[in-house]
Scaffold this motif. Sequence first.
Motif, PDB file in Angstrom:
ATOM      1  N   GLN A  67     -32.446   4.961  23.410  1.00  0.00           N
ATOM      2  CA  GLN A  67     -33.324   6.072  23.809  1.00  0.00           C
ATOM      3  C   GLN A  67     -34.313   6.426  22.699  1.00  0.00           C
ATOM      4  O   GLN A  67     -35.477   6.711  22.957  1.00  0.00           O
ATOM      5  N   THR A  68     -33.836   6.372  21.458  1.00  0.00           N
ATOM      6  CA  THR A  68     -34.714   6.731  20.335  1.00  0.00           C
ATOM      7  C   THR A  68     -35.951   5.844  20.331  1.00  0.00           C
ATOM      8  O   THR A  68     -37.048   6.276  19.997  1.00  0.00           O
ATOM      9  N   PHE A  69     -35.747   4.585  20.686  1.00  0.00           N
ATOM     10  CA  PHE A  69     -36.879   3.663  20.582  1.00  0.00           C
ATOM     11  C   PHE A  69     -37.910   3.905  21.680  1.00  0.00           C
ATOM     12  O   PHE A  69     -39.072   3.548  21.516  1.00  0.00           O
ATOM     13  N   GLY A  70     -37.489   4.518  22.763  1.00  0.00           N
ATOM     14  CA  GLY A  70     -38.407   4.948  23.825  1.00  0.00           C
ATOM     15  C   GLY A  70     -39.445   3.907  24.214  1.00  0.00           C
ATOM     16  O   GLY A  70     -40.637   4.195  24.226  1.00  0.00           O
ATOM     17  N   VAL A  71     -39.000   2.708  24.499  1.00  0.00           N
ATOM     18  CA  VAL A  71     -39.945   1.653  24.841  1.00  0.00           C
ATOM     19  C   VAL A  71     -40.170   1.643  26.348  1.00  0.00           C
ATOM     20  O   VAL A  71     -39.230   1.458  27.124  1.00  0.00           O
ATOM     21  N   GLY A  72     -41.405   1.882  26.747  1.00  0.00           N
ATOM     22  CA  GLY A  72     -41.711   1.967  28.170  1.00  0.00           C
ATOM     23  C   GLY A  72     -41.853   0.599  28.815  1.00  0.00           C
ATOM     24  O   GLY A  72     -41.863  -0.434  28.145  1.00  0.00           O
ATOM     25  N   GLU A  73     -41.971   0.640  30.110  1.00  0.00           N
ATOM     26  CA  GLU A  73     -42.221  -0.535  30.937  1.00  0.00           C
ATOM     27  C   GLU A  73     -43.470  -1.272  30.405  1.00  0.00           C
ATOM     28  O   GLU A  73     -44.454  -0.611  30.049  1.00  0.00           O
ATOM     29  N   GLY A  74     -43.415  -2.576  30.316  1.00  0.00           N
ATOM     30  CA  GLY A  74     -44.611  -3.331  29.908  1.00  0.00           C
ATOM     31  C   GLY A  74     -44.846  -3.335  28.401  1.00  0.00           C
ATOM     32  O   GLY A  74     -45.861  -3.832  27.931  1.00  0.00           O
ATOM     33  N   SER A  75     -43.930  -2.733  27.625  1.00  0.00           N
ATOM     34  CA  SER A  75     -44.092  -2.734  26.163  1.00  0.00           C
ATOM     35  C   SER A  75     -42.933  -3.482  25.516  1.00  0.00           C
ATOM     36  O   SER A  75     -41.899  -3.705  26.141  1.00  0.00           O
ATOM     37  N   THR A  76     -43.134  -3.827  24.253  1.00  0.00           N
ATOM     38  CA  THR A  76     -42.096  -4.552  23.525  1.00  0.00           C
ATOM     39  C   THR A  76     -41.918  -3.922  22.153  1.00  0.00           C
ATOM     40  O   THR A  76     -42.909  -3.649  21.467  1.00  0.00           O
ATOM     41  N   ALA A  77     -40.657  -3.680  21.765  1.00  0.00           N
ATOM     42  CA  ALA A  77     -40.405  -3.187  20.397  1.00  0.00           C
ATOM     43  C   ALA A  77     -39.986  -4.385  19.546  1.00  0.00           C
ATOM     44  O   ALA A  77     -39.100  -5.143  19.919  1.00  0.00           O
ATOM     45  N   LEU A  78     -40.674  -4.556  18.412  1.00  0.00           N
ATOM     46  CA  LEU A  78     -40.372  -5.667  17.512  1.00  0.00           C
ATOM     47  C   LEU A  78     -39.851  -5.111  16.198  1.00  0.00           C
ATOM     48  O   LEU A  78     -40.518  -4.260  15.591  1.00  0.00           O
ATOM     49  N   PHE A  79     -38.684  -5.580  15.777  1.00  0.00           N
ATOM     50  CA  PHE A  79     -37.983  -5.008  14.614  1.00  0.00           C
ATOM     51  C   PHE A  79     -37.947  -5.976  13.438  1.00  0.00           C
ATOM     52  O   PHE A  79     -37.767  -7.183  13.621  1.00  0.00           O
ATOM     53  N   VAL A  80     -38.051  -5.411  12.253  1.00  0.00           N
ATOM     54  CA  VAL A  80     -37.794  -6.184  11.036  1.00  0.00           C
ATOM     55  C   VAL A  80     -36.790  -5.387  10.207  1.00  0.00           C
ATOM     56  O   VAL A  80     -36.914  -4.159  10.081  1.00  0.00           O
ATOM     57  N   ALA A  81     -35.781  -6.079   9.684  1.00  0.00           N
ATOM     58  CA  ALA A  81     -34.765  -5.431   8.845  1.00  0.00           C
ATOM     59  C   ALA A  81     -34.698  -6.180   7.520  1.00  0.00           C
ATOM     60  O   ALA A  81     -34.528  -7.404   7.511  1.00  0.00           O
ATOM     61  N   ASP A  82     -34.865  -5.429   6.417  1.00  0.00           N
ATOM     62  CA  ASP A  82     -34.891  -6.100   5.102  1.00  0.00           C
ATOM     63  C   ASP A  82     -35.047  -5.040   4.015  1.00  0.00           C
ATOM     64  O   ASP A  82     -34.895  -3.845   4.275  1.00  0.00           O
ATOM     65  N   GLU A  83     -35.430  -5.478   2.821  1.00  0.00           N
ATOM     66  CA  GLU A  83     -35.820  -4.521   1.783  1.00  0.00           C
ATOM     67  C   GLU A  83     -37.059  -3.774   2.287  1.00  0.00           C
ATOM     68  O   GLU A  83     -37.879  -4.367   3.009  1.00  0.00           O
ATOM     69  N   GLU A  84     -37.231  -2.543   1.843  1.00  0.00           N
ATOM     70  CA  GLU A  84     -38.324  -1.719   2.370  1.00  0.00           C
ATOM     71  C   GLU A  84     -39.701  -2.383   2.198  1.00  0.00           C
ATOM     72  O   GLU A  84     -40.516  -2.410   3.130  1.00  0.00           O
ATOM     73  N   ALA A  85     -39.933  -2.969   1.018  1.00  0.00           N
ATOM     74  CA  ALA A  85     -41.260  -3.543   0.759  1.00  0.00           C
ATOM     75  C   ALA A  85     -41.550  -4.713   1.712  1.00  0.00           C
ATOM     76  O   ALA A  85     -42.672  -4.867   2.199  1.00  0.00           O
ATOM     77  N   VAL A  86     -40.519  -5.504   1.990  1.00  0.00           N
ATOM     78  CA  VAL A  86     -40.709  -6.651   2.895  1.00  0.00           C
ATOM     79  C   VAL A  86     -40.980  -6.154   4.310  1.00  0.00           C
ATOM     80  O   VAL A  86     -41.902  -6.622   4.996  1.00  0.00           O
ATOM     81  N   VAL A  87     -40.194  -5.173   4.741  1.00  0.00           N
ATOM     82  CA  VAL A  87     -40.355  -4.633   6.097  1.00  0.00           C
ATOM     83  C   VAL A  87     -41.773  -4.081   6.262  1.00  0.00           C
ATOM     84  O   VAL A  87     -42.468  -4.375   7.241  1.00  0.00           O
ATOM     85  N   ALA A  88     -42.218  -3.296   5.283  1.00  0.00           N
ATOM     86  CA  ALA A  88     -43.548  -2.682   5.373  1.00  0.00           C
ATOM     87  C   ALA A  88     -44.616  -3.772   5.439  1.00  0.00           C
ATOM     88  O   ALA A  88     -45.501  -3.732   6.294  1.00  0.00           O
ATOM     89  N   ARG A  89     -44.496  -4.751   4.561  1.00  0.00           N
ATOM     90  CA  ARG A  89     -45.542  -5.785   4.527  1.00  0.00           C
ATOM     91  C   ARG A  89     -45.598  -6.562   5.845  1.00  0.00           C
ATOM     92  O   ARG A  89     -46.653  -6.728   6.443  1.00  0.00           O
ATOM     93  N   VAL A  90     -44.408  -6.997   6.314  1.00  0.00           N
ATOM     94  CA  VAL A  90     -44.388  -7.841   7.512  1.00  0.00           C
ATOM     95  C   VAL A  90     -44.873  -7.051   8.732  1.00  0.00           C
ATOM     96  O   VAL A  90     -45.712  -7.539   9.508  1.00  0.00           O
ATOM     97  N   LEU A  91     -44.387  -5.834   8.891  1.00  0.00           N
ATOM     98  CA  LEU A  91     -44.814  -5.073  10.068  1.00  0.00           C
ATOM     99  C   LEU A  91     -46.281  -4.674   9.968  1.00  0.00           C
ATOM    100  O   LEU A  91     -46.989  -4.615  10.973  1.00  0.00           O
ATOM    101  N   GLY A  92     -46.737  -4.431   8.746  1.00  0.00           N
ATOM    102  CA  GLY A  92     -48.162  -4.120   8.554  1.00  0.00           C
ATOM    103  C   GLY A  92     -49.026  -5.294   8.990  1.00  0.00           C
ATOM    104  O   GLY A  92     -50.018  -5.131   9.716  1.00  0.00           O
ATOM    105  N   LEU A  93     -48.634  -6.483   8.573  1.00  0.00           N
ATOM    106  CA  LEU A  93     -49.412  -7.676   8.936  1.00  0.00           C
ATOM    107  C   LEU A  93     -49.295  -7.969  10.432  1.00  0.00           C
ATOM    108  O   LEU A  93     -50.272  -8.346  11.078  1.00  0.00           O
TER     109      LEU A  93
END
Length: 572
Positions: free
Chosen positions: A364-390
Amino acid sequence: MSVWRDLRGSSLRPTDEGREVTVSGWVATRRDHGGLVFVDLRDHTGKVQLVINPVHSSSAAETAHEIRNEFVLQATGDVVARTPELVNPNLPTGQIEVQVDELTILSRSTPLPFQLDEEGVEETLRLRYRWLDLRTERMQRNLRLNHTAISAIRRVMDERGFVDVWTPSMTRGTPEGARDFLTPVRLQPGKFYALAQSPQLFKQLCMVGGIDRYYQIATCWRDEDLRADRQFEFRQLDLEMAFVEREDVLDVMEACVVGAFEAAGVEPPQRPFPRLTYADAMLRYGSDKPDLRFGMEIQDATEVTRNSEFGVFKNAPCVRYVVVPRTFSRSEQTRLEEVAKEWGAKGLANLTQISKFLSERELQTFGVGEGSTALFVADEEAVVARVLGLLRLHLAHELDLIDASLDVFHWVTDFPLFEHSEEYGGWTFMHHPFTATVPGEEERIEADPAHVRGQHYDLIWNGWELGSGSIRIHQAEVQQAVFRVMGMGEEEQRDKFGFLLEALQMGAPPHGGFAMGIDRFIALLAREPDIRQVTAFPKIASGADPLTGAPTPYPDESLRELGLRLLDPQPE
Ligand code: ASP
């Protein structure tokens, strides 16, 4: 009847009918209609049609047969109305033409390597024959826009009492994070000047010298790989102000941006420009220069997934995701994951793939609606920020989520003063070593370098970093503390920056400033994809100049004079 000289043929209008004029310019096209020759004569503002009629002037007709594209002509004749079937409603000069009495070829042209109106000419060829390329409408527009914007910026500087001070190009290395270009000195063999990466220390010394508002359209040299927004040499609007706070500097910069937009006839961005702290920018956009023309903000899920049954999330120091307004096929998802891995991620999880491991609360927290996709990265904070930013940026381009008509300016503030350098294994500066801390954090410079914040601010336009600035350190002790954190002992400090430390001990006022990459700014204002298109004579990615053939080898005698000898034989 008066003869107009210094006349741009393209400025002629139907009201000029009956005037005798002399016009000059380049031959854009020549059409021979069996005796009657039509020439489109071009200057930078447009074209005018010349008609050369043998009945009217036999000598002009004779000359006209020799004419080829890009010859330079001077023609004298009467402005006459075109016959109705020859009127071109799309041209401002489309209702008239010049009936030529006298025609002079001022200069000839060899056959052209490309036609000026040709689409898709290879860039190296354009640069090799840049003098031709500069005649195109695109380059004329861009270089003139360049001038317009810089003139407007100079006006703003002038109105606000800034003084244009020229500072040396040949100096000691200035630490702006790039390699120096070196200049050997014949009079002192074995010694080198560095070409200024910026006038940073000179402008600070101007403050100590009582010039309380300095600016310069300064050329800077940085030995870095060339890219869309980078050349070895570039210009920046470089400014410095004494007795100011951050707000004063931001205010001047915003006035310059708005002034340049207005002069260019482009709707300026609303002031004040929005602000983001560095921490916020990294958290929400995974970048210190986020493109804010679209949303797709990064969300944090570290806490929510702390007790997850999904081991990868449970054990990761940081879990974040973006919600993309699209669904992806299995192969698209695999491709995205490959890309994320190239950026350093261990994986890229799609909510549907992992939903069986997640609780109802988590889902529920992720609240992803119909037609959308949630993409997750799990890692050290700097890696997560960089990868999701890109990833955010990559998907916005791929899915066409960016409204190209928007101009979003914003500031990023409160950068950390230091960052950890993998290369040196110690602390290095985030901006440059002369940046002051946030007031009251001076003690933390040495006590807590990981967390001390700098008064450093960046200006971003649609995801391009236009420039950086900061409030500077104006006390020698504080400056020395920063040098120490960077691993610089007393002797090295004195050797490299003794002059600065001394100046800071002789009545240095509080001061701060900024530098904005003018070429980047103009490229964006001109809606061009790279700065080469707004630079008269740029270099190509290899670092070469296709026009002059530089850089070139130098004979041994010349090198010897400079106290130099090459290690390897000279390349062919
Ligand atoms: N010297 C800095 C640069 O060139 C700008 C500044 O801090 O004023 O990026």
